[in-house]
Design a protein around this motif. Structure first.
Motif, short mmCIF file in Angstrom:
data_model
loop_
_atom_site.label_atom_id
_atom_site.label_comp_id
_atom_site.label_asym_id
_atom_site.label_seq_id
_atom_site.Cartn_x
_atom_site.Cartn_y
_atom_site.Cartn_z
N ALA A 314 0.82 -1.21 0.00
CA ALA A 314 0.00 0.00 0.00
C ALA A 314 0.86 1.26 0.00
O ALA A 314 1.75 1.40 0.85
N PRO A 315 0.62 2.19 -0.92
CA PRO A 315 1.33 3.48 -0.89
C PRO A 315 1.00 4.21 0.42
O PRO A 315 -0.07 4.04 1.00
N ARG A 316 1.91 5.06 0.85
CA ARG A 316 1.73 5.77 2.12
C ARG A 316 0.62 6.82 1.98
O ARG A 316 0.56 7.58 1.01
N SER A 317 -0.27 6.86 2.96
CA SER A 317 -1.33 7.87 3.01
C SER A 317 -1.10 8.76 4.21
O SER A 317 -0.15 8.56 4.98
N GLY A 318 -1.97 9.75 4.39
CA GLY A 318 -1.92 10.56 5.60
C GLY A 318 -2.31 9.74 6.82
O GLY A 318 -2.83 8.63 6.70
N GLN A 319 -2.06 10.30 8.02
CA GLN A 319 -2.35 9.56 9.25
C GLN A 319 -3.84 9.28 9.40
O GLN A 319 -4.26 8.20 9.76
N VAL A 320 -4.68 10.28 9.07
CA VAL A 320 -6.14 10.10 9.11
C VAL A 320 -6.60 9.64 7.73
O VAL A 320 -6.40 10.33 6.74
N VAL A 321 -7.20 8.47 7.69
CA VAL A 321 -7.63 7.88 6.41
C VAL A 321 -9.11 8.17 6.15
O VAL A 321 -9.49 8.49 5.02
N GLU A 581 3.30 -8.02 11.82
CA GLU A 581 3.33 -7.21 10.61
C GLU A 581 4.75 -6.71 10.33
O GLU A 581 5.18 -6.65 9.17
N ILE A 582 5.48 -6.35 11.40
CA ILE A 582 6.88 -5.92 11.24
C ILE A 582 7.72 -7.06 10.67
O ILE A 582 8.54 -6.85 9.77
N GLU A 583 7.47 -8.27 11.18
CA GLU A 583 8.21 -9.44 10.69
C GLU A 583 7.96 -9.67 9.20
O GLU A 583 8.89 -9.93 8.43
N VAL A 584 6.67 -9.56 8.78
CA VAL A 584 6.33 -9.74 7.36
C VAL A 584 6.99 -8.66 6.51
O VAL A 584 7.56 -8.95 5.44
N LEU A 585 6.92 -7.42 6.98
CA LEU A 585 7.54 -6.31 6.23
C LEU A 585 9.04 -6.51 6.09
O LEU A 585 9.61 -6.29 5.01
N GLU A 586 9.70 -6.92 7.17
CA GLU A 586 11.15 -7.13 7.13
C GLU A 586 11.52 -8.26 6.16
O GLU A 586 12.52 -8.17 5.44
N GLU A 587 10.72 -9.31 6.15
CA GLU A 587 10.97 -10.42 5.22
C GLU A 587 10.83 -9.95 3.77
O GLU A 587 11.66 -10.28 2.91
N ASN A 588 9.78 -9.17 3.49
CA ASN A 588 9.57 -8.68 2.12
C ASN A 588 10.66 -7.71 1.70
O ASN A 588 11.10 -7.71 0.53
N ILE A 589 11.11 -6.87 2.63
CA ILE A 589 12.20 -5.94 2.32
C ILE A 589 13.49 -6.70 2.02
O ILE A 589 14.22 -6.36 1.08
N ALA A 590 13.74 -7.76 2.81
CA ALA A 590 14.95 -8.57 2.59
C ALA A 590 14.92 -9.22 1.20
O ALA A 590 15.95 -9.30 0.51
N LYS A 591 13.74 -9.68 0.79
CA LYS A 591 13.61 -10.28 -0.55
C LYS A 591 13.92 -9.26 -1.64
O LYS A 591 14.60 -9.57 -2.61
N LEU A 592 13.41 -8.04 -1.46
CA LEU A 592 13.66 -7.00 -2.45
C LEU A 592 15.13 -6.60 -2.48
O LEU A 592 15.69 -6.31 -3.54
N GLU A 593 15.77 -6.58 -1.29
CA GLU A 593 17.20 -6.26 -1.24
C GLU A 593 18.02 -7.30 -2.00
O GLU A 593 18.97 -6.95 -2.70
N ARG A 594 17.63 -8.58 -1.85
CA ARG A 594 18.34 -9.63 -2.59
C ARG A 594 18.11 -9.47 -4.09
O ARG A 594 19.02 -9.68 -4.90
N LEU A 595 16.89 -9.08 -4.46
CA LEU A 595 16.57 -8.89 -5.87
C LEU A 595 17.34 -7.70 -6.45
O LEU A 595 17.81 -7.74 -7.60
N LEU A 596 17.46 -6.64 -5.64
CA LEU A 596 18.19 -5.45 -6.11
C LEU A 596 19.69 -5.72 -6.25
O LEU A 596 20.35 -5.13 -7.10
N SER A 597 20.19 -6.60 -5.39
CA SER A 597 21.63 -6.91 -5.46
C SER A 597 21.95 -7.80 -6.66
O SER A 597 23.05 -7.75 -7.21
N ILE A 614 8.05 2.00 -0.49
CA ILE A 614 6.75 1.89 0.19
C ILE A 614 6.85 1.01 1.42
O ILE A 614 6.38 1.35 2.51
N LEU A 615 7.51 -0.15 1.26
CA LEU A 615 7.65 -1.08 2.39
C LEU A 615 8.50 -0.47 3.50
O LEU A 615 8.21 -0.66 4.69
N SER A 616 9.52 0.29 3.14
CA SER A 616 10.38 0.91 4.14
C SER A 616 9.61 1.94 4.96
O SER A 616 9.76 2.03 6.19
N LEU A 617 8.77 2.74 4.28
CA LEU A 617 7.95 3.71 5.00
C LEU A 617 6.94 3.02 5.92
O LEU A 617 6.72 3.44 7.06
N ASN A 618 6.32 1.93 5.42
CA ASN A 618 5.37 1.18 6.23
C ASN A 618 6.06 0.57 7.45
O ASN A 618 5.49 0.53 8.55
#
Length: 639
Positions: A314-321, A581-597, A614-618
């Motif tokens: 999800a793209p980052r939105s304002g605090q109040v949705v 949720e933090i664990e899922v986000l960290e796993e997805n970020i790690a996958k993207l880092e491997r893909l970028l490398s 987006i994932l880093s902001l989340n």
């Protein structure tokens, strides 16, 4: 019985016997043939071969998924159509009386025969009138959620869901020997489902039903018939017990198959090794005969296909949705709700609960801009992009489009290249993607409508009864995908299993007001001092309110202490969900880092970097939320 369509075999020589007191739940993935089986038993559709046998006087009540009705007939007049047999008998009674009054051959056999027939009809009319059909119709319509002032309103004034209740009422009023019910709970609210459960428990006839509500099946059925890959498997137990037995049977069958294969392999090795030795000739022949007589165990085919998807980051939105202030809505001078003030913040997963007609769907339509409010405001926050799954979403699909065209028309950019992959994740593959929408089952249409939400990254998902028509496995996978979804979720559902563990805030719509409850579904039920969503009715609400305002000072203090402990528990639960949720986000970020490398051919570097941002902001937001929640616990500010 066998059923084939254009070279595709739906049922392959199946056998099924239904007893007069059976309560059978039909289960199987969407498109397996559940609705088709009901249509064939009801006589609406014919089998390709084989037969359906029943006694000549068997009465059948059938509730289909599809609906057609006379728009100008009133709700009450339509429900009384269930007694059409009585109308025929009454006409016959009048005809015979008229004929007798015009004849004077009192001693003839034909005259006596008319008298006998008149006595039989009189007995039937007496029995029918003793049942009080008008009172019975009123009780059943009321039980299904209609108000008395609705009885004289015309059917065209009601939604598809309410008209489906009228059809269900007609089936119940006709009291057939067997009821065939195709997803009867799809358009019912919690109270009406509870009423229907109680009605069917004491019903004297047989019931054969399709439902994707696990609790409803467990409360009603004592037998489960599974349809899988053209075959039926019969289990004389309720749905939950069937799931256990099915798994045990698969394990036992696999074990027996493997043991037999080992025995066959060793026997064949012995035969091959000693085939030409005279001293072993008798033993070789004996083992050859044994192999020939061995009844080979065949592994049954189990349908292992399942949804497999995740929502885009999800793209980052304002605090109040979402923000509602003094919001009111009325239709034809009837107030739905008024003075609603609520706020939904980024990342929250919120359930809207309450009886039908209290305004849950209306609130979502206001949010989506489909209708205008009578007063107050409702608005979306900064950079909020809303994805909306309407309750009748599957009906909004173009019936003349193919499955592929439905998604292809709305896909844009690189997503158009992934349409086939997305459809495959939602169990549409091969020739399925060329099917017209009009031939799809209700569950297949629901899956296709849900697939449309994958086409772009929304940061607010608004889902109105998303599990209607979905099989139980599909519901579980949708729930998992929503648990991992990084945006904000607003969902209307009466399915406790689906909501449990998914949401962290509940808004209850009741008596024209909206009440906010922090925490998950269990916390909501605890605060309302009820055990189940089925208890959301006037009587229990009044009882709870009365109990809350009664008692001594000691009880008030004890209650406040309990509330503090409940708040502590709610915060701890939110911390656990946040950590997951933090664990899922960290796993997805790690996958993207491997893909970028190590970039892969065909993968867009720009899209990958965008998703990474987006994932880093989340992740940053979730870490901040986690820290705030821990501070609340540490400071003792649970309230």
């Amino acid at each position: 019985m066998s059923v084939s369509f254009g070279g595709f075999t739906l049922f392959d020589k199946i056998n099924l016997h239904i007893n007069s007191d059976d309560r059978i739940g039909l289960t199987g993935r969407n498109g397996s043939g559940k609705s088709t089986l009901l249509k064939i038993i009801a006589g609406v559709q014919s089998a390709s071969s084989g037969s359906v046998s029943n006694s000549s006087d068997l009465s059948i009540g059938y509730l289909p998924q599809e609906l057609s009705f006379k728009e100008n007939r009133t709700i009450f007049d339509e429900s009384m159509q269930a007694f059409s047999d009585y109308n025929f008998i009454n006409d016959e009674y009048n005809r015979i009386n008229l004929e007798l009054s015009e004849r004077n051959d009192f001693e003839s056999n034909s005259y006596r025969a008319l008298l006998v027939k008149l006595n039989e009809i009189t007995d039937k009319i007496t029995i029918f009138q003793s049942l009080n059909p008008i009172g019975k119709a009123e009780r059943i319509l009321t039980g299904l959620g209609f108000e008395r002032n609705d009885f004289r309103r015309r059917r065209k004034e009601f939604s598809v869901g309410w008209n489906m209740r009228v059809e269900l009422a007609k089936v119940l009023l006709s009291e057939p020997d067997i009821m065939l019910l195709d997803e009867p709970t799809n358009h019912l609210d919690i109270e009406s489902i509870s009423w229907l459960e109680n009605y069917l428990r004491i019903y004297k006839g047989a019931v054969l039903l399709i439902s994707h509500d696990r609790r409803f099946l467990d409360n009603i059925t004592n037998r489960t018939v599974e349809i899988v890959l053209g075959k039926v498997h019969d289990y004389r137990v309720s749905y939950s017990k069937y799931r256990v037995l099915r798994e045990e049977r698969a394990i036992q069958q696999r074990s027996a198959y493997e043991n037999q294969q080992k025995m066959i392999e060793k026997t064949e090795e012995f035969i091959e090794k000693f085939r030409y030795k005279a001293t072993k000739a008798n033993q070789v022949q004996s083992r050859i005969k044994h192999l020939q007589k061995t009844e080979r165990i065949e592994l049954e085919e189990f349908d292992t296909s399942a949804l497999k998807f995740k929502f885009p980051s999800a793209p980052r939105s304002g605090q109040v949705v979402v923000n509602a202030k003094d919001l009111s809505i009325s239709f034809d001078k009837k107030k739905v709700f008024s003075d609603v003030n609520l706020t939904i913040e980024r990342g929250e997963k919120v359930a809207l609960v309450g009886k039908n007609g209290e305004g849950k769907t209306t609130f979502l339509r206001l949010l989506g801009g489909e209708i205008d409010s009578s007063g107050g405001i409702i608005s979306l926050g900064y950079n909020v992009d809303l994805g909306y799954y309407a309750q009748n979403q599957e009906d909004l699909l173009n019936p003349n489009d193919t499955v592929f065209d439905t998604l292809d028309r709305e896909a844009y950019g690189d997503v158009r290249l992934k349409v086939r992959d997305i459809l495959g994740s939602f169990l549409f593959s091969g020739e399925d993607i060329e099917k017209k929408v009009e031939v799809l089952s209700g569950g297949e249409r629901a899956r296709l409508a849900m697939a449309k939400l994958i086409l772009k990254p929304y940061n607010l998902l608004v889902l109105d009864e998303p599990t209607n028509h979905m099989d139980i496995t599909s519901k579980e996978i949708l729930k998992q995908a929503l648990q991992q979804y990084t945006g904000t979720l607003l969902v209307v559902s009466h399915d406790r299993d689906f909501l449990d563990g998914l949401v962290d805030k509940v808004f209850e719509f009741k008596n024209g007001k909206v009440h906010e409850y922090l925490g998950g579904l269990d916390d909501f039920l605890a605060q309302r001092e009820i055990e189940d969503l089925n208890d959301l009715n006037e009587k229990n609400y009044a009882k709870t309110t009365k109990n809350n305002t009664k008692g001594s000072v000691d009880k008030v203090v004890a209650k406040e202490e309990r509330e503090v402990e409940k708040d502590r528990k709610r915060i701890q639960n939110k911390i656990l969900r946040c950590e997951k949720e933090i664990e899922v986000l960290e796993e997805n970020i790690a996958k993207l880092e491997r893909l970028l490398s190590k970039p892969k051919e065909g993968v867009s570097l720009q899209d990958t970097l965008k998703e990474y941002d987006i994932l880093s902001l989340n992740l940053s937001d979730k870490m901040e939320e986690w820290e705030k929640l821990h501070n609340l616990i540490d400071d003792g500010n649970c309230k």
